[in-house]
Structure formats: C-alpha cells, structure tokens
Write a protein that holds these residues in place. Sequence first.
Motif, PDB file in Angstrom:
ATOM      1  N   PRO A  31       0.828  -1.212   0.000  1.00 50.09           N
ATOM      2  CA  PRO A  31       0.000   0.000   0.000  1.00 50.09           C
ATOM      3  C   PRO A  31       0.865   1.265   0.000  1.00 50.09           C
ATOM      4  N   GLY A  32       0.546   2.175  -0.910  1.00 49.74           N
ATOM      5  CA  GLY A  32       1.289   3.424  -1.034  1.00 49.74           C
ATOM      6  C   GLY A  32       2.369   3.405  -2.084  1.00 49.74           C
ATOM      7  N   ASP A  33       2.760   2.202  -2.541  1.00 47.83           N
ATOM      8  CA  ASP A  33       3.701   2.106  -3.660  1.00 47.83           C
ATOM      9  C   ASP A  33       2.996   2.504  -4.950  1.00 47.83           C
ATOM     10  N   ALA A  34       3.751   3.001  -5.910  1.00 53.19           N
ATOM     11  CA  ALA A  34       3.163   3.433  -7.183  1.00 53.19           C
ATOM     12  C   ALA A  34       3.970   2.887  -8.352  1.00 53.19           C
ATOM     13  N   LEU A  35       3.248   2.487  -9.366  1.00 50.67           N
ATOM     14  CA  LEU A  35       3.830   2.060 -10.639  1.00 50.67           C
ATOM     15  C   LEU A  35       3.476   3.099 -11.686  1.00 50.67           C
ATOM     16  N   PHE A  36       4.490   3.703 -12.317  1.00 55.81           N
ATOM     17  CA  PHE A  36       4.290   4.593 -13.455  1.00 55.81           C
ATOM     18  C   PHE A  36       4.657   3.789 -14.703  1.00 55.81           C
ATOM     19  N   PHE A  37       3.750   3.717 -15.686  1.00 57.34           N
ATOM     20  CA  PHE A  37       4.089   2.943 -16.878  1.00 57.34           C
ATOM     21  C   PHE A  37       3.583   3.604 -18.158  1.00 57.34           C
ATOM     22  N   HIS A  38       4.369   3.400 -19.209  1.00 56.73           N
ATOM     23  CA  HIS A  38       4.117   3.965 -20.532  1.00 56.73           C
ATOM     24  C   HIS A  38       2.813   3.409 -21.094  1.00 56.73           C
ATOM     25  N   CYS A  39       2.117   4.224 -21.869  1.00 59.47           N
ATOM     26  CA  CYS A  39       0.792   3.843 -22.355  1.00 59.47           C
ATOM     27  C   CYS A  39       0.805   2.702 -23.359  1.00 59.47           C
ATOM     28  N   ASN A  40       1.974   2.336 -23.894  1.00 59.18           N
ATOM     29  CA  ASN A  40       2.047   1.204 -24.813  1.00 59.18           C
ATOM     30  C   ASN A  40       2.588  -0.069 -24.156  1.00 59.18           C
ATOM     31  N   VAL A  41       2.788  -0.059 -22.858  1.00 62.30           N
ATOM     32  CA  VAL A  41       3.203  -1.272 -22.163  1.00 62.30           C
ATOM     33  C   VAL A  41       2.026  -2.247 -22.114  1.00 62.30           C
ATOM     34  N   LEU A  42       2.239  -3.452 -22.588  1.00 64.65           N
ATOM     35  CA  LEU A  42       1.212  -4.493 -22.502  1.00 64.65           C
ATOM     36  C   LEU A  42       1.114  -4.981 -21.063  1.00 64.65           C
ATOM     37  N   HIS A  43      -0.120  -5.055 -20.561  1.00 60.84           N
ATOM     38  CA  HIS A  43      -0.323  -5.506 -19.187  1.00 60.84           C
ATOM     39  C   HIS A  43      -1.656  -6.220 -19.056  1.00 60.84           C
ATOM     40  N   GLN A  44      -1.741  -7.068 -18.069  1.00 63.91           N
ATOM     41  CA  GLN A  44      -2.968  -7.786 -17.762  1.00 63.91           C
ATOM     42  C   GLN A  44      -3.019  -8.037 -16.263  1.00 63.91           C
ATOM     43  N   SER A  45      -4.139  -8.539 -15.783  1.00 64.01           N
ATOM     44  CA  SER A  45      -4.218  -9.007 -14.397  1.00 64.01           C
ATOM     45  C   SER A  45      -5.256 -10.117 -14.312  1.00 64.01           C
ATOM     46  N   GLN A  46      -4.970 -11.084 -13.473  1.00 63.79           N
ATOM     47  CA  GLN A  46      -5.845 -12.233 -13.299  1.00 63.79           C
ATOM     48  C   GLN A  46      -6.928 -11.919 -12.267  1.00 63.79           C
ATOM     49  N   PRO A  47      -7.990 -12.735 -12.230  1.00 65.57           N
ATOM     50  CA  PRO A  47      -9.027 -12.529 -11.208  1.00 65.57           C
ATOM     51  C   PRO A  47      -8.451 -12.666  -9.806  1.00 65.57           C
ATOM     52  N   ASN A  48      -9.109 -12.055  -8.862  1.00 66.55           N
ATOM     53  CA  ASN A  48      -8.708 -12.192  -7.468  1.00 66.55           C
ATOM     54  C   ASN A  48      -9.451 -13.378  -6.867  1.00 66.55           C
ATOM     55  N   THR A  49      -8.790 -14.508  -6.826  1.00 68.07           N
ATOM     56  CA  THR A  49      -9.393 -15.707  -6.236  1.00 68.07           C
ATOM     57  C   THR A  49      -8.911 -15.928  -4.803  1.00 68.07           C
ATOM     58  N   SER A  50      -8.209 -14.946  -4.260  1.00 67.92           N
ATOM     59  CA  SER A  50      -7.687 -15.042  -2.895  1.00 67.92           C
ATOM     60  C   SER A  50      -8.698 -14.445  -1.908  1.00 67.92           C
TER      61      SER A  50
END
Length: 286
Positions: A200-219
């Motif tokens: 919490p409080g960490d930040a990710l700055f990323f370029h608009c052409n960076v490919l990214h995804q995220s999986q469902p939260n099953t936790s």
Amino acid sequence: MGLFECQFDPKGFEVTPEILDNYNKLGYVVIRGLFDSEDLENIKKVVEGSDALVKHAYTRGTISDHPATLALWNQPGNDVTGMVARCEKVVGISEKLLGGEVYHYHSKLIMKNANTGGKHIWHQDYGYWYQYGCLKPDMLTMFIAYDKCTKENGCLEILVGSHQYGRVDHLMISGQQGADPKRVGHIAKHTESQFVELNPGDALFFHCNVLHQSQPNTSPNRRWALISAYNRASNSPVIESAHPQYTPLEKVPDSCVKECKNYTDMSGKAFFKPTSNNLFQPINTK
C-alpha cells in the motif's frame, strides 16, 4: 530480472537520468512509498468512509464470470483523491517521464474484491486512447496500490519493454477490448513477463504502450487500486471523446493529500456513466 524500483524520499526526490533512461528502456518504474500511511488513511476516508465516490462504480466485461468493477472520473476534483492526482510529486514525476507539461486525462478506482473480481486481459492503455483522438503515445498511467497487490490477488503483470513494439490493434474479446492475441504472443517471445507486487502506497508509473494484464482475485484478500492517467499538454485529443481534451492542471502541495478534509463533495469530477453505446467507444466523435 527483478523490478526496476526506487524509494521515494519526501525530503527530496528527483527523476534522475538513470530513472528516466530505465523508464524509456523498460517502459515503467516502481516508486516505493510514494504515499505514506498518513496519506492512505486520509484517502480511506473518501474511498471507504463515504459512498460519495464508490456509488459511481459500474461493472465492465464478462471474462470467465469475473467482471471488473470500477469508478472512473475525468476531472480530478477537490476531494482527497483529487489532491492525489494534482499533488506536486505525482505531476512532477509524470512531467519528467513524459518530457513536458501534462494534464489529468482521467482517474479511476479499480475494485477487485476477495474471491470475485476482475480479470483484465492483455491490453495497452494507448490501444483505447488512440481511438479517442490522441495522436501520439505521450501518455502514462500511475497505479497506486491502495491494498497490498500480490500475484495471488491479481496484481498487474507486464511485458517489460513491450512499449517499444508500438501500438497493437485491439479487438473485442469476451466483453473486453484486448490487444490482438497473436501479436501479443509474438511480442511475448521477445520480452520478459513481470508481476508487479506492491505494498500500500507504492506506485507504478508505466508507458501507455506497455502491454499488461491481471488475473481474477481468487484469494481471500481484497485488491483495490487508485489509478490516474496523464497526457502531454501538446498531445490534446483531436476529437471530443470519452476523456477530456487539454485542461490546465492546477498543482497542489504534497501536504494537501494529508490535509484535505473534503471526503464527500465530488462536484466537478465528471464521473463516467457507461451505456451500451459508450462503454468501449469514443463519445461524440467528429
């Protein structure tokens, strides 16, 4: 390769030539501790202490019974989340990374609740924003961990350096717009996948052409995140669309995140209200 990261120093933080060089090469930088516990406690009074913001949330997509829930607004406003988007450290870092004046393109609260939500398929932010009239990829996203982000609860996964391959065509895939899977597959053979685990409080700055995804939260652990996107002032969209054209951004001191007492007045934020006509397409295009 581990994550490229640095530690925020509230007494003085600079985007050094090394940080900028790595951002340009890798497409991202993680800044640990950009917001401290006192900042987060004040943000919590908006996000959880009132329904003024979350009542604007909507559900998007139909991927595998794990839809994405979010609230999205186009103008920062004057509440605590507006102070986050307008504070000097965030805007200053964005301007250094993008090389010039920026303005607030939009912000959102992504809500992945425990055991339920919300898969996001491989995509680029510019895959959408290009359609919204932004001629150049002079744009970035700042992702703030509101909750701890882990692989188990669906943290972001990025293809490091994928921004160097340019914009990928986006297609409608099971209710979400995602990058062409064939092209993503080719790019993945030449790049490294990296899970971006954040406290919490960490930040990710990323370029608009960076490919990214995220999986469902099953936790059993919730994963909420606060996100702001910035566009170069010189890259104002050439059409009216889902997000604003250039609007001068009034910066505020970093201390305003802690000191702001506006937890309920959301006037001026211009919340996005999805319909069947505008959920994935530009509005009022010309």
